[in-house]
Design an enzyme around this catalytic site. Structure first.
Site, PDB file in Angstrom:
ATOM      1  N   GLU A  31      -5.516   0.709   7.033  1.00  0.00           N
ATOM      2  CA  GLU A  31      -4.234   0.211   7.537  1.00  0.00           C
ATOM      3  C   GLU A  31      -4.484  -0.970   8.462  1.00  0.00           C
ATOM      4  O   GLU A  31      -5.208  -0.849   9.455  1.00  0.00           O
ATOM      5  CB  GLU A  31      -3.486   1.312   8.304  1.00  0.00           C
ATOM      6  CG  GLU A  31      -2.115   0.872   8.755  1.00  0.00           C
ATOM      7  CD  GLU A  31      -1.389   1.937   9.574  1.00  0.00           C
ATOM      8  OE1 GLU A  31      -1.948   2.398  10.593  1.00  0.00           O
ATOM      9  OE2 GLU A  31      -0.276   2.326   9.190  1.00  0.00           O
ATOM     10  N   TYR A  58       2.323  -6.420   7.952  1.00  0.00           N
ATOM     11  CA  TYR A  58       1.715  -5.083   7.894  1.00  0.00           C
ATOM     12  C   TYR A  58       1.194  -4.861   6.482  1.00  0.00           C
ATOM     13  O   TYR A  58       1.873  -5.198   5.513  1.00  0.00           O
ATOM     14  CB  TYR A  58       2.769  -4.016   8.211  1.00  0.00           C
ATOM     15  CG  TYR A  58       2.287  -2.597   7.916  1.00  0.00           C
ATOM     16  CD1 TYR A  58       1.761  -1.798   8.935  1.00  0.00           C
ATOM     17  CD2 TYR A  58       2.342  -2.069   6.620  1.00  0.00           C
ATOM     18  CE1 TYR A  58       1.302  -0.525   8.665  1.00  0.00           C
ATOM     19  CE2 TYR A  58       1.878  -0.788   6.349  1.00  0.00           C
ATOM     20  CZ  TYR A  58       1.363  -0.029   7.375  1.00  0.00           C
ATOM     21  OH  TYR A  58       0.896   1.238   7.100  1.00  0.00           O
TER      22      TYR A  58
END
Ligand code: GDP
Ligand code: MN
Length: 400
Positions: free
Chosen positions: A206, A118
């Site tokens: 993101e 991530y």
């Protein structure tokens, strides 16, 4: 402003960030064509059909599916396009899918395991710096990781004046446990990602998951991008990225009239000049037992047109049981605003909900007099406290 995954990936590619390649489609037939083209360009024979909506959690909601041949691409695209996709981020009503991204399958087997990470870049207001948040626990809900394994979430702060320094990119790759070619790829990935975020004046990039493929490439499988509305004037080409299907229709209408409007769930509509005063007004509404139906800042130059546009938008919300107009007359004089309210009221006609107008500042008394003498169902108040009391009264009257 939020944009779609496929648009975010296009931006990333421009900055040299490797992404899972894909082609968009609006129909099942286009999806098959897209898959054929993708096969020719990348050699992939498996595809991922991905719903394009402005919300995450699409995979779990059934909006991301693997297709192992063209027939499956057609069937899955047919099923996803037009569906009302419900994810953790859409609310119970979900979002209608108008477009899918047909993407290459990047989870193919090979010499090493695939691994999901991530990574996001965003502004950290507390430190006045940009921050890269990253973890080895990619693919899943970052909120869950943050709760269950807060120690696994790493943060790298970047001074916006200096930019991301090479040692920082190396440190990130190292902390993600990468070595050899994958480590080099990650350094390139982070650097290009930061540059994309910085150059586009974005509020957030993101990427979840960032994938290490089985042949040690690092690429963005997903892209959730929020552009900074206040910087859009510097990027005229971004206007084309806007998808009003994804926005609340009232908010779209408000932005066309240059009003700063956010729809909320309450019953008291409010129209205020200045964001700070609008926040204070919402507090007052709550204290008087109501719930704000919206945030609406008409800006510094409130006049009959802006007031009327604001009125119309507030009145389209069926939950609104009363409207509180709270204007501070600084540059704009209260008598002008009062005339604007009366004029707007007459233009719209047939307004059923009571309206409480509180005008303070230059020519406040004159403004109150205009309201009182208009003969319309408009109550004037000079003090904010009085305005709140009036809101309470009219709500109580309606409940009685
Ligand atoms: P989100 O659910 O909205 O965050 O959408 P993502 O783009 O992150 O995709 C959701 C999940 O689909 C990913 O976490 C992967 O597990 C899976 N996925 C995405 N791309 C591929 C792919 O190319 N092949 C396979 N097998 N799975 C994929
Ligand atoms: Mn994702």
């Amino acid at each position: 402003m939020n944009i779609h995954e496929y648009q975010g990936k296009e931006i990333l590619k421009r900055y040299g960030v490797r992404v899972q390649e894909g082609i968009t489609a609006d129909t099942a037939e286009e999806a098959v064509e897209a898959a054929k083209k993708l096969n020719a360009e990348t050699g992939t024979s498996w595809y991922v059909v991905k719903a394009q909506i402005h919300a995450g959690g699409r995979g779990k909601g059934g909006g991301v599916k693997l297709a192992k041949n063209l027939e499956q691409v057609r069937d899955i695209a047919d099923q996803i396009i037009g569906m009302q996709l419900v994810t953790k981020q859409t609310g119970a009503e979900g979002r209608k899918v108008h477009k899918v991204l047909i993407a290459q399958d990047v989870y193919y087997p090979g010499e090493s395991e695939t691994k999901e990470y991530y990574m996001s870049v965003l502004l950290d207001r507390a430190t006045g710096k940009n921050v890269i948040i990253y973890t080895t626990e990619g693919g899943m809900d970052i909120e869950e990781v943050a709760e269950a394994h807060p120690d696994k979430i790493n943060k790298e702060y970047v001074d916006p004046a200096v930019g991301l320094r090479p040692f920082q990119a190396s440190k990130i790759a190292f902390n993600l446990g990468l070595t050899g070619p994958a480590q080099k790829e990650m350094v390139k990935f982070v650097s290009a990602l930061y540059k994309a975020y910085d150059d586009t004046d974005s509020a957030m990039f993101e990427i979840n998951p960032v994938l290490k493929t089985s042949d040690n490439k690092i690429l963005a499988v997903d892209a959730k991008v929020t552009l900074d509305d206040n910087a859009l004037y510097r990027h005229k080409d971004f206007e084309a990225l806007r998808d009003t299907n994804e926005e609340d229709p009232l908010e779209v209408e408000a932005s066309e009239s240059n009003l700063n409007y956010v729809k909320l769930d309450g019953n008291v509509g409010c129209m205020v000049n200045g964001a700070g005063l609008a926040m204070a007004t919402m507090d007052i509404i709550k204290l008087s037992g109501g719930e704000p139906a919206n945030f609406l800042d008409v800006g510094g130059g409130a006049n009959a047109q802006t007031v009327e546009a604001g009125f119309r938008i507030i009145l389209k919300d069926p939950n609104v049981k009363a409207i509180l107009i709270n204007i501070f007359g600084g540059i704009v004089r209260c008598d002008r605003v009062a005339n604007g309210v009366v004029e707007a009221y007459k233009n719209i006609g047939d307004i059923k909900v009571p309206i409480i107008v509180r005008l303070q500042g230059t020519n406040a008394e004159e403004g109150a007099r205009i309201i009182d003498e208009s003969g319309l169902k408009v109550y004037s108040a000079v003090l904010l406290k009085d305005a709140a009391e009036k809101v309470k009264e009219v709500l109580a009257m309606q409940n009685a």
